[in-house]
Design a protein around this motif. Structure first.
Motif, PDB file in Angstrom:
ATOM      1  N   LEU A   1     102.188  11.338   7.187  1.00  0.00           N
ATOM      2  CA  LEU A   1     100.980  11.814   6.877  1.00  0.00           C
ATOM      3  C   LEU A   1     101.182  13.358   6.615  1.00  0.00           C
ATOM      4  N   SER A   2     100.092  13.898   5.697  1.00  0.00           N
ATOM      5  CA  SER A   2      99.949  15.269   5.449  1.00  0.00           C
ATOM      6  C   SER A   2      99.345  16.113   6.604  1.00  0.00           C
TER       7      SER A   2
ATOM      8  N   LEU B   1     112.648  11.829  13.489  1.00  0.00           N
ATOM      9  CA  LEU B   1     111.633  12.499  12.749  1.00  0.00           C
ATOM     10  C   LEU B   1     111.612  14.041  12.978  1.00  0.00           C
ATOM     11  N   GLY B   2     111.947  14.513  13.985  1.00  0.00           N
ATOM     12  CA  GLY B   2     112.063  16.028  14.164  1.00  0.00           C
ATOM     13  C   GLY B   2     113.102  16.649  13.428  1.00  0.00           C
ATOM     14  N   GLU B   3     114.334  16.036  13.673  1.00  0.00           N
ATOM     15  CA  GLU B   3     115.455  16.473  12.865  1.00  0.00           C
ATOM     16  C   GLU B   3     115.276  16.389  11.461  1.00  0.00           C
ATOM     17  N   SER B   4     114.397  15.556  10.910  1.00  0.00           N
ATOM     18  CA  SER B   4     114.118  15.631   9.468  1.00  0.00           C
ATOM     19  C   SER B   4     113.203  16.661   8.823  1.00  0.00           C
TER      20      SER B   4
ATOM     21  N   ARG C   1     106.780  16.834  12.112  1.00  0.00           N
ATOM     22  CA  ARG C   1     106.155  16.931  13.342  1.00  0.00           C
ATOM     23  C   ARG C   1     106.050  15.504  13.804  1.00  0.00           C
ATOM     24  N   ALA C   2     106.704  15.153  14.900  1.00  0.00           N
ATOM     25  CA  ALA C   2     106.668  13.609  15.189  1.00  0.00           C
ATOM     26  C   ALA C   2     105.511  13.392  16.133  1.00  0.00           C
ATOM     27  N   LEU C   3     104.472  12.618  15.897  1.00  0.00           N
ATOM     28  CA  LEU C   3     103.378  12.302  16.681  1.00  0.00           C
ATOM     29  C   LEU C   3     103.696  11.114  17.688  1.00  0.00           C
TER      30      LEU C   3
ATOM     31  N   GLY D   1     105.107  10.590  11.571  1.00  0.00           N
ATOM     32  CA  GLY D   1     105.291  12.144  11.369  1.00  0.00           C
ATOM     33  C   GLY D   1     104.415  12.610  10.146  1.00  0.00           C
ATOM     34  N   VAL D   2     104.195  13.939  10.718  1.00  0.00           N
ATOM     35  CA  VAL D   2     103.322  14.928   9.823  1.00  0.00           C
ATOM     36  C   VAL D   2     103.938  16.002   9.282  1.00  0.00           C
TER      37      VAL D   2
END
Length: 340
Positions: free
Chosen positions: A243-244, A275-278, A281-283, A288-289
């Motif tokens: 998501l944006s 997701l964080g490593e990429s 911001r992982a929910l 991910g956002v």
């Protein structure tokens, strides 16, 4: 030359309404098909912004035939149909003869033998111009077309070659021999060099865009969309929703059902740490956002529910296609609930 994709598009056009039909720079069709019913606002599903991410294209074609909702659903199976067809097809069309190349070395020699102007020829990047179209690849990159794109940005933009090249389209072979459905030369990433830098099909909101991207932008601007889904692929095995911005309550309902159904199918979800490593911001696992990762949902986020679905390229092609298809069907079913 015909192809499996073109034959499939023509077969679908005989059964489903065509709401957009344009041609790209090589003359291949950019098509939006209408499935579903008449309920408004419609949903838009697109795929193939980067043709090296082929699983979404296969899923979108299948989705046309599997939509079973009352809402109108517009499906654009391939935003870059020329890129989907790969180096051999494109060169055969450009040269007016049937060509065969299996390796990057053979591609380099073919381009040179047909009079291509070599602009860069180093161990990390080869760039040549043939009939006004660039071909670029990097034999040393472990990241395929994405690595070559970074090399182009380094050599062309930072190296000061933009002015000498002018506004030009550059095709980058996939260079992913171990990714099923993508291969070494079977897909092409399309970019364009211009004064603003290097544009991809992800650049949709700026003043300057690639002409084929402008086709999609006009289509969206002429309609009020209720939900937009863009199908992509990542570099690992996990599935996730991008998501944006922070999800609205209705978007959260859709995301929950999508992840539940994808997990039930057996597709691994991308972990929060991955997701964080990429840079996202992982929910949660699978969500991910982050802005700047998918230009289409950045463009539509203020006017509709907007998602990008990512499958992992390291998974088998059939699994990636099925995960995308499962996610799309789940999102369409959940959208009716989310709007209540």
């Amino acid at each position: 030359m015909s192809s499996e994709y073109l034959r499939m598009i023509e077969a679908l056009r005989k059964r489903y309404k065509t709401v957009l039909y344009e041609r790209d720079w090589l003359g291949l069709p950019i098509v939006v098909l209408k499935a579903g019913g008449r309920e408004e606002p419609p949903v838009l599903v697109t795929a193939g912004a980067s043709a090296v991410e082929a699983a979404g294209v296969y899923a979108a074609l299948e989705l046309v035939m599997q939509v079973d909702v009352e809402r109108a659903v517009y499906i654009l199976p391939s935003r870059d149909p020329t890129g989907l067809h790969g180096a051999v097809y494109v060169l055969s069309e450009m040269l007016g003869e049937e060509v065969h190349v299996d390796t990057l070395s053979e591609l380099r020699e073919l381009l040179k033998s047909r009079g291509a102007e070599v602009v860069i020829d180093t161990p990390t990047l080869f760039l040549s111009m043939l009939k006004g179209v660039g071909f670029a690849f990097s034999g040393s990159s472990r990241e395929g077309a994405y690595g070559t794109l970074r090399q182009l940005e380094e050599k062309v933009v930072k190296g000061g070659l933009i002015e000498s090249l002018g506004e030009v389209r550059i095709l980058i072979p996939s260079q992913m021999p171990n990714v099923e459905g993508v291969g070494l030369l079977d897909r092409l990433m399309t970019v364009m060099v211009c004064e603003e830098g290097i544009l991809t099909y992800e650049h949709i909101g700026g003043e300057k865009v690639i002409p084929e991207v402008e086709v999609l932008r006009r289509f969206i601007q002429g309609r009020e969309m209720g939900m937009v889904i863009d199908l992509h692929e990542g570099v690992d095995r996990g599935f996730y929703v991008l998501l944006s911005e922070e999800p609205l309550s209705g978007e959260s309902i859709i995301i929950d059902l999508v992840l539940d159904q994808v997990a039930r199918y057996g597709m691994q979800l991308a972990t929060q740490s991955a997701l964080g490593e990429s840079g996202l911001r992982a929910l949660s696992d699978g969500v991910g956002v982050g802005k700047g990762r998918c230009g289409l949902i950045d463009f539509t986020v203020e006017r509709s529910y907007s998602f990008a679905f990512f499958t992992g390229m390291n998974a088998p092609l059939e699994q990636r296609v099925k995960a995308h298809l499962t996610a799309c069907i789940s999102a369409l079913n959940a959208y009716a609930i989310a709007r209540l």
